[in-house]
Enzyme design. Structure first.
Site, mmCIF file in Angstrom:
data_model
loop_
_atom_site.group_PDB
_atom_site.id
_atom_site.type_symbol
_atom_site.label_atom_id
_atom_site.label_comp_id
_atom_site.label_asym_id
_atom_site.label_seq_id
_atom_site.Cartn_x
_atom_site.Cartn_y
_atom_site.Cartn_z
ATOM 1 N N ARG A 1 0.840 -1.207 0.000
ATOM 2 C CA ARG A 1 0.000 0.000 0.000
ATOM 3 C C ARG A 1 0.876 1.257 0.000
ATOM 4 O O ARG A 1 0.977 1.940 -1.004
ATOM 5 C CB ARG A 1 -0.951 -0.018 1.214
ATOM 6 C CG ARG A 1 -2.064 1.016 1.139
ATOM 7 C CD ARG A 1 -1.645 2.446 1.503
ATOM 8 N NE ARG A 1 -1.036 2.563 2.823
ATOM 9 C CZ ARG A 1 -0.460 3.682 3.256
ATOM 10 N NH1 ARG A 1 -0.406 4.764 2.496
ATOM 11 N NH2 ARG A 1 0.113 3.728 4.452
ATOM 12 N N ASP A 2 1.558 1.527 1.093
ATOM 13 C CA ASP A 2 2.329 2.780 1.170
ATOM 14 C C ASP A 2 3.434 2.765 0.121
ATOM 15 O O ASP A 2 3.780 3.799 -0.444
ATOM 16 C CB ASP A 2 2.929 2.954 2.574
ATOM 17 C CG ASP A 2 3.185 4.417 2.933
ATOM 18 O OD1 ASP A 2 3.063 5.267 2.034
ATOM 19 O OD2 ASP A 2 3.494 4.709 4.095
ATOM 20 N N HIS B 1 5.972 4.780 12.422
ATOM 21 C CA HIS B 1 5.866 4.707 10.946
ATOM 22 C C HIS B 1 6.858 5.722 10.377
ATOM 23 O O HIS B 1 6.586 6.919 10.313
ATOM 24 C CB HIS B 1 4.417 5.044 10.566
ATOM 25 C CG HIS B 1 4.120 5.033 9.099
ATOM 26 N ND1 HIS B 1 3.392 4.031 8.487
ATOM 27 C CD2 HIS B 1 4.408 5.922 8.114
ATOM 28 C CE1 HIS B 1 3.244 4.301 7.207
ATOM 29 N NE2 HIS B 1 3.852 5.439 6.947
ATOM 30 N N HIS C 1 9.344 7.139 7.430
ATOM 31 C CA HIS C 1 9.873 7.211 6.066
ATOM 32 C C HIS C 1 11.364 7.541 6.192
ATOM 33 O O HIS C 1 11.803 8.104 7.197
ATOM 34 C CB HIS C 1 9.097 8.246 5.253
ATOM 35 C CG HIS C 1 7.718 7.761 4.883
ATOM 36 N ND1 HIS C 1 7.415 7.270 3.641
ATOM 37 C CD2 HIS C 1 6.581 7.634 5.618
ATOM 38 C CE1 HIS C 1 6.137 6.881 3.609
ATOM 39 N NE2 HIS C 1 5.605 7.090 4.811
ATOM 40 N N CYS D 1 4.456 9.277 -0.056
ATOM 41 C CA CYS D 1 3.063 9.711 -0.117
ATOM 42 C C CYS D 1 2.962 10.743 -1.231
ATOM 43 O O CYS D 1 3.718 11.709 -1.244
ATOM 44 C CB CYS D 1 2.638 10.305 1.226
ATOM 45 S SG CYS D 1 1.024 11.090 1.168
ATOM 46 N N ASN E 1 9.093 4.145 2.972
ATOM 47 C CA ASN E 1 9.197 3.741 4.378
ATOM 48 C C ASN E 1 10.528 3.038 4.560
ATOM 49 O O ASN E 1 11.110 2.510 3.614
ATOM 50 C CB ASN E 1 8.104 2.731 4.729
ATOM 51 C CG ASN E 1 6.731 3.309 4.606
ATOM 52 O OD1 ASN E 1 6.211 3.394 3.502
ATOM 53 N ND2 ASN E 1 6.140 3.712 5.704
HETATM 54 P P1 HMG Z 1 -13.337 14.095 -2.317
HETATM 55 O O1 HMG Z 1 -13.288 14.390 -3.785
HETATM 56 O O2 HMG Z 1 -13.228 15.249 -1.370
HETATM 57 O O3 HMG Z 1 -14.653 13.276 -1.979
HETATM 58 O O4 HMG Z 1 -12.216 13.030 -1.995
HETATM 59 P P2 HMG Z 1 -16.136 13.747 -1.947
HETATM 60 O O5 HMG Z 1 -16.722 13.178 -0.716
HETATM 61 O O6 HMG Z 1 -16.253 15.225 -2.191
HETATM 62 O O7 HMG Z 1 -16.778 12.998 -3.212
HETATM 63 C C1 HMG Z 1 -16.436 13.378 -4.559
HETATM 64 C C2 HMG Z 1 -16.608 12.163 -5.463
HETATM 65 O O8 HMG Z 1 -15.638 11.181 -5.095
HETATM 66 C C3 HMG Z 1 -17.969 11.464 -5.370
HETATM 67 O O9 HMG Z 1 -18.249 10.918 -6.645
HETATM 68 C C4 HMG Z 1 -17.725 10.341 -4.404
HETATM 69 O O10 HMG Z 1 -18.601 9.255 -4.591
HETATM 70 C C5 HMG Z 1 -16.303 9.946 -4.776
HETATM 71 P P3 HMG Z 1 -19.340 11.593 -7.622
HETATM 72 O O11 HMG Z 1 -20.596 11.653 -6.826
HETATM 73 O O12 HMG Z 1 -18.762 12.943 -7.911
HETATM 74 O O13 HMG Z 1 -19.329 10.662 -8.794
HETATM 75 N N1 HMG Z 1 -15.578 9.344 -3.657
HETATM 76 C C6 HMG Z 1 -14.872 8.186 -3.705
HETATM 77 N N2 HMG Z 1 -14.637 7.331 -4.709
HETATM 78 C C7 HMG Z 1 -13.890 6.243 -4.411
HETATM 79 N N3 HMG Z 1 -13.379 5.985 -3.182
HETATM 80 C C8 HMG Z 1 -13.604 6.838 -2.161
HETATM 81 C C9 HMG Z 1 -14.377 7.991 -2.406
HETATM 82 N N4 HMG Z 1 -14.774 9.016 -1.634
HETATM 83 C C10 HMG Z 1 -15.498 9.817 -2.386
HETATM 84 N N5 HMG Z 1 -13.090 6.577 -0.962
HETATM 85 C C11 HMG Z 1 -10.925 11.482 -0.713
HETATM 86 C C12 HMG Z 1 -11.910 12.651 -0.672
HETATM 87 C C13 HMG Z 1 -10.373 11.289 0.675
HETATM 88 C C14 HMG Z 1 -11.639 10.244 -1.167
HETATM 89 C C15 HMG Z 1 -9.793 11.816 -1.721
HETATM 90 O O14 HMG Z 1 -9.241 13.059 -1.401
HETATM 91 C C16 HMG Z 1 -8.710 10.766 -1.745
HETATM 92 O O15 HMG Z 1 -8.922 9.649 -2.164
HETATM 93 N N6 HMG Z 1 -7.497 11.129 -1.320
HETATM 94 C C17 HMG Z 1 -6.380 10.197 -1.351
HETATM 95 C C18 HMG Z 1 -5.572 10.328 -0.136
HETATM 96 C C19 HMG Z 1 -4.483 9.282 -0.107
HETATM 97 O O16 HMG Z 1 -4.652 8.157 -0.505
HETATM 98 N N7 HMG Z 1 -3.286 9.694 0.376
HETATM 99 C C20 HMG Z 1 -2.198 8.775 0.523
HETATM 100 C C21 HMG Z 1 -2.405 7.845 1.681
HETATM 101 S S1 HMG Z 1 -2.095 8.617 3.262
HETATM 102 C C22 HMG Z 1 -0.443 8.293 3.545
HETATM 103 O O17 HMG Z 1 0.247 7.808 2.673
HETATM 104 C C23 HMG Z 1 0.112 8.537 4.919
HETATM 105 C C24 HMG Z 1 0.310 7.236 5.705
HETATM 106 O O18 HMG Z 1 1.183 6.349 5.020
HETATM 107 C C25 HMG Z 1 0.896 7.526 7.083
HETATM 108 C C26 HMG Z 1 2.116 8.455 7.038
HETATM 109 O O19 HMG Z 1 3.085 8.182 6.301
HETATM 110 O O20 HMG Z 1 2.049 9.446 7.782
HETATM 111 C C27 HMG Z 1 -1.027 6.527 5.933
HETATM 112 MG MG MG Z 2 3.389 6.545 5.038
#
Ligand code: HMG
Ligand code: MG
Length: 284
Positions: A15-16, A206, A208, A239, A248
């Site tokens: 995933r990450d 966690h 990186h 990310c 990571n």
């Molecule tokens: P958004 O556009 O603000 O969502 O996205 P919304 O609620 O306004 O909805 C807009 C449209 O998106 C709608 O569709 C929803 O149905 C759809 P429409 O009606 O327009 O056809 N929608 C979705 N579709 C699929 N899956 C969903 C979903 N939610 C709404 N879950 C959202 C908000 C959070 C979904 C978006 O901004 C997003 O996917 N962001 C990705 C964030 C991400 O993956 N970041 C990387 C992971 S975090 C990380 O790496 C850190 C970590 O490793 C820890 C660390 O290192 O600190 C965990």
């Molecule tokens: Mg991470």
């Protein structure tokens, strides 16, 4: 120095790691990697992320990966940033979810398009729903030391999100050095304070490895009593919303360090070597 007998490593590479690849990695390749990782003895693997496919196209096969992980009988985590994601996870019979909120306001808005307070309100509803389904809940707090947009992050910013997670009954909290800029001193001090303020909470480190300090940071966190760490095979990842951050800390490096120190991980280094070798070929 404190050396625990055992450390749990949670493998987050599928995933990450893969979320940050410039191109989509074929689902079949991801599945081979997960199968190889499962042979190593690692107890939990993060295999999917129910995020918006436009935001992170690399994770568009979340449902397929979740079904595959279930079919393999794995103990696996999936990322669920919002209620829609949680419902998708439930539909796919996922049993362990991970929500993520930034300690940095700017990062949280760039990452999930919500203010921190909006995210916390949504989390409360998600936790209630997840508990109805008896799911294991991991809470990630990102940018717990510094942020590429805001600079230094104060302890109080991290504590605010942690306290909310604790009050809402999450099962564990992963403290992220998302941009890989932390050093052993701040890591030790921050984990020491967190474990004093929240003595009943299970914390995970966690890290990186952008600055090459992740192993030292793990050692520092261990001195504050942390016994669970997220790691990524081959050091994959980063990310997409944390500019400049690299992967990571590599699972291989952490396992090798811990085993040399006589600390058990339950991971077989030979099998890990096979998974690591596969990572070198999977982007060809
Ligand atoms: P958004 O556009 O603000 O969502 O996205 P919304 O609620 O306004 O909805 C807009 C449209 O998106 C709608 O569709 C929803 O149905 C759809 P429409 O009606 O327009 O056809 N929608 C979705 N579709 C699929 N899956 C969903 C979903 N939610 C709404 N879950 C959202 C908000 C959070 C979904 C978006 O901004 C997003 O996917 N962001 C990705 C964030 C991400 O993956 N970041 C990387 C992971 S975090 C990380 O790496 C850190 C970590 O490793 C820890 C660390 O290192 O600190 C965990
Ligand atoms: Mg991470």
């Amino acid at each position: 120095m404190y050396f625990p007998k055992q450390i749990e490593l949670i493998e987050v590479g599928p995933r990450d790691g893969l979320q940050n690849e410039p191109t989509f990695v074929a689902t079949e390749k991801k599945q081979i990697l997960v199968k190889l990782l499962a042979t190593t003895g690692v107890k939990r693997i993060e295999t999917a992320s129910f995020v918006h496919p436009k935001a992170v196209p690399q994770m568009a096969d979340a449902a397929e990966m979740a079904r595959f992980s279930l079919g393999q009988g794995l103990s696996f985590l999936t990322l669920t940033p919002n209620q829609k994601a949680l419902e998708l996870a439930i539909q796919n019979n996922v049993t362990q979810i991970a929500v993520f909120v930034g300690a940095s306001e700017t990062f949280n808005q760039k990452n999930i398009r919500r203010t921190i307070d909006e995210s916390l309100v949504e989390c409360a509803e998600m936790f209630a729903r997840a508990k109805e389904e008896k799911l294991f809940i991991r809470g990630y707090v990102s940018m717990c030391f510094s942020c590429p947009y805001e600079g230094a992050i104060a302890y109080e910013q991290v504590e605010k999100v942690v306290r909310y997670f604790v009050q809402h009954g999450v099962d564990e909290i992963s403290i992220g050095d998302t941009n890989g800029q932390a050093n052993p001193k701040i890591v030790y001090e921050r984990f020491k304070k967190l474990t004093e303020d929240f003595p009943q909470t299970v914390f995970v480190g966690h890290f990186h490895d952008t600055n090459g300090l992740a192993l030292a940071n793990i050692l520092a966190a261990m001195q504050a009593g942390i016994e669970k760490f997220d790691t990524s095979i081959g050091g994959l990842g980063g990310c997409p919303f944390s500019p400049g951050a690299t992967g990571n800390v590599a699972t291989e490096k952490v396992v090798s360090m811990l085993h040399q120190m006589g600390i058990e991980t339950g991971i077989d280094e030979q099998c890990l070597g096979q998974a690591s070798a596969y990572v070198q070929t999977m982007f060809l």
